[in-house]
Design an enzyme around this catalytic site. Structure first.
Site, PDB file in Angstrom:
ATOM      1  N   LEU A  81       0.852  -1.188   0.000  1.00 50.54           N
ATOM      2  CA  LEU A  81       0.000   0.000   0.000  1.00 50.54           C
ATOM      3  C   LEU A  81       0.889   1.240   0.000  1.00 50.54           C
ATOM      4  O   LEU A  81       1.815   1.360   0.789  1.00 50.54           O
ATOM      5  CB  LEU A  81      -0.898   0.010   1.250  1.00 50.54           C
ATOM      6  CG  LEU A  81      -2.148  -0.865   1.160  1.00 50.54           C
ATOM      7  CD1 LEU A  81      -2.919  -0.784   2.467  1.00 50.54           C
ATOM      8  CD2 LEU A  81      -3.037  -0.411   0.011  1.00 50.54           C
ATOM      9  N   ASP A  82       0.573   2.153  -0.896  1.00 50.99           N
ATOM     10  CA  ASP A  82       1.397   3.344  -1.104  1.00 50.99           C
ATOM     11  C   ASP A  82       1.272   4.351   0.039  1.00 50.99           C
ATOM     12  O   ASP A  82       0.355   4.304   0.842  1.00 50.99           O
ATOM     13  CB  ASP A  82       0.943   4.023  -2.403  1.00 50.99           C
ATOM     14  CG  ASP A  82       2.114   4.631  -3.134  1.00 50.99           C
ATOM     15  OD1 ASP A  82       3.201   4.679  -2.549  1.00 50.99           O
ATOM     16  OD2 ASP A  82       1.933   5.051  -4.274  1.00 50.99           O
ATOM     17  N   SER A  83       2.226   5.279   0.103  1.00 56.81           N
ATOM     18  CA  SER A  83       2.146   6.398   1.038  1.00 56.81           C
ATOM     19  C   SER A  83       1.162   7.435   0.496  1.00 56.81           C
ATOM     20  O   SER A  83       0.705   7.334  -0.636  1.00 56.81           O
ATOM     21  CB  SER A  83       3.523   7.046   1.207  1.00 56.81           C
ATOM     22  OG  SER A  83       4.458   6.092   1.645  1.00 56.81           O
ATOM     23  N   TYR A 107       7.623   6.284  -8.299  1.00 57.74           N
ATOM     24  CA  TYR A 107       7.615   6.037  -6.857  1.00 57.74           C
ATOM     25  C   TYR A 107       6.846   4.741  -6.604  1.00 57.74           C
ATOM     26  O   TYR A 107       5.663   4.753  -6.295  1.00 57.74           O
ATOM     27  CB  TYR A 107       6.966   7.208  -6.122  1.00 57.74           C
ATOM     28  CG  TYR A 107       7.277   7.227  -4.648  1.00 57.74           C
ATOM     29  CD1 TYR A 107       6.436   6.596  -3.734  1.00 57.74           C
ATOM     30  CD2 TYR A 107       8.426   7.852  -4.164  1.00 57.74           C
ATOM     31  CE1 TYR A 107       6.722   6.591  -2.378  1.00 57.74           C
ATOM     32  CE2 TYR A 107       8.715   7.858  -2.812  1.00 57.74           C
ATOM     33  CZ  TYR A 107       7.861   7.238  -1.923  1.00 57.74           C
ATOM     34  OH  TYR A 107       8.135   7.233  -0.583  1.00 57.74           O
ATOM     35  N   ARG A 131      -1.856   5.335  -7.987  1.00 60.99           N
ATOM     36  CA  ARG A 131      -1.116   6.581  -8.220  1.00 60.99           C
ATOM     37  C   ARG A 131      -1.063   6.912  -9.714  1.00 60.99           C
ATOM     38  O   ARG A 131      -1.234   8.064 -10.118  1.00 60.99           O
ATOM     39  CB  ARG A 131       0.304   6.453  -7.655  1.00 60.99           C
ATOM     40  CG  ARG A 131       1.118   7.736  -7.754  1.00 60.99           C
ATOM     41  CD  ARG A 131       2.530   7.510  -7.251  1.00 60.99           C
ATOM     42  NE  ARG A 131       2.550   7.230  -5.839  1.00 60.99           N
ATOM     43  CZ  ARG A 131       2.603   8.151  -4.889  1.00 60.99           C
ATOM     44  NH1 ARG A 131       2.607   9.430  -5.222  1.00 60.99           N
ATOM     45  NH2 ARG A 131       2.636   7.808  -3.630  1.00 60.99           N
TER      46      ARG A 131
END
Length: 236
Positions: free
Chosen positions: A67-69, A101, A157
């Site tokens: 899970l991304d920031s 990213y 994203r």
């Protein structure tokens, strides 16, 4: 000398094998959550804290998807109809360029790590991904919320970035919540940190493995993401 209850808990912990759902809080990385979970379980079982090198060997724990920031930004004048019309273009089988990213690697290092170091990173080529459902759940300019049901290898994203471009502007993710991974839902199956105990995980393993056995035709887990974020754009 280790007590009998301690030996029982340690033996039970090391006998665990299967899948269960964990609720990841906002902030820490997926890897940090796994490390915290491992430390809590080892401490409860009365087992010594291993060195960093041997940490994963003593108690192996992995995750089914990073899970991304979070990210944030600013919006110009875009209507609800504009946004809903654009979403139709990102439903079904589409091509998607992974974000720089990300956890994808180059020469053994994650792209996100290289970007943080300020190194030049080439964009990965577009690859096929699938979006089963994409709906606008809330629209309060400059913020809006999307529900995304997608297959593996999909990057929210990148989706948000592509939506911004399609609207002749730009957009970024502010908040992201995964509400479902395969048959596991956040509400029904994911264990919050206060339930990261050997007993709770043992019970969760039994329930989750029975759930998987009830769906033998599911060859690959499908991911449903509920994207609750502030997206923003700025004039070019």
């Amino acid at each position: 000398m280790e007590s009998a209850p301690g030996r029982t808990l340690a033996s039970r912990l090391l006998s665990f094998n299967g899948l269960f759902a964990v609720q990841k809080p906002k902030g820490p990385t997926s890897a940090a959550v796994l490390n915290l979970l491992r430390e809590k379980l080892l401490a409860e079982a009365g087992m010594p804290k291993p060195s960093r090198r041997k940490r994963s060997q003593m108690l192996k724990i992995g995750h089914g998807g990073i899970l991304d920031s979070t990210a944030a930004g600013v919006l110009d004048q875009i209507t609800k109809d504009d946004l809903e019309n654009v979403l139709q273009k990102f439903t079904g089988n589409i091509m998607q360029i992974p974000p720089l990213y990300s956890a994808l690697k180059k020469d053994g290092q994650r792209l996100s790590t290289l970007v943080k170091k300020g190194e030049f990173v080439e964009t990965k080529p577009a690859r096929p991904v699938v979006v089963y459902n994409l709906t606008l759940r809330n629209f309060k300019p400059p913020l809006f919320t999307l529900d995304v049901e997608c297959g593996g290898g999909f990057y929210v994203r990148s989706l948000v970035n592509d939506i911004g471009r399609e609207l002749s502007s730009c957009a970024t993710v502010r908040e992201l919540t995964r509400t479902k991974q395969g048959p596991f839902t956040l509400e029904e199956h994911a264990l919050s940190e206060d339930k990261w105990t050997i007993d709770e995980i043992g019970q969760s393993l039994e329930r989750c493995m029975l759930l998987l056995q009830a769906e033998p035709s599911r060859k690959k887990l499908k991911t449903e993401l509920s994207e609750e974020h502030t997206l923003s754009c700025e004039d070019k």
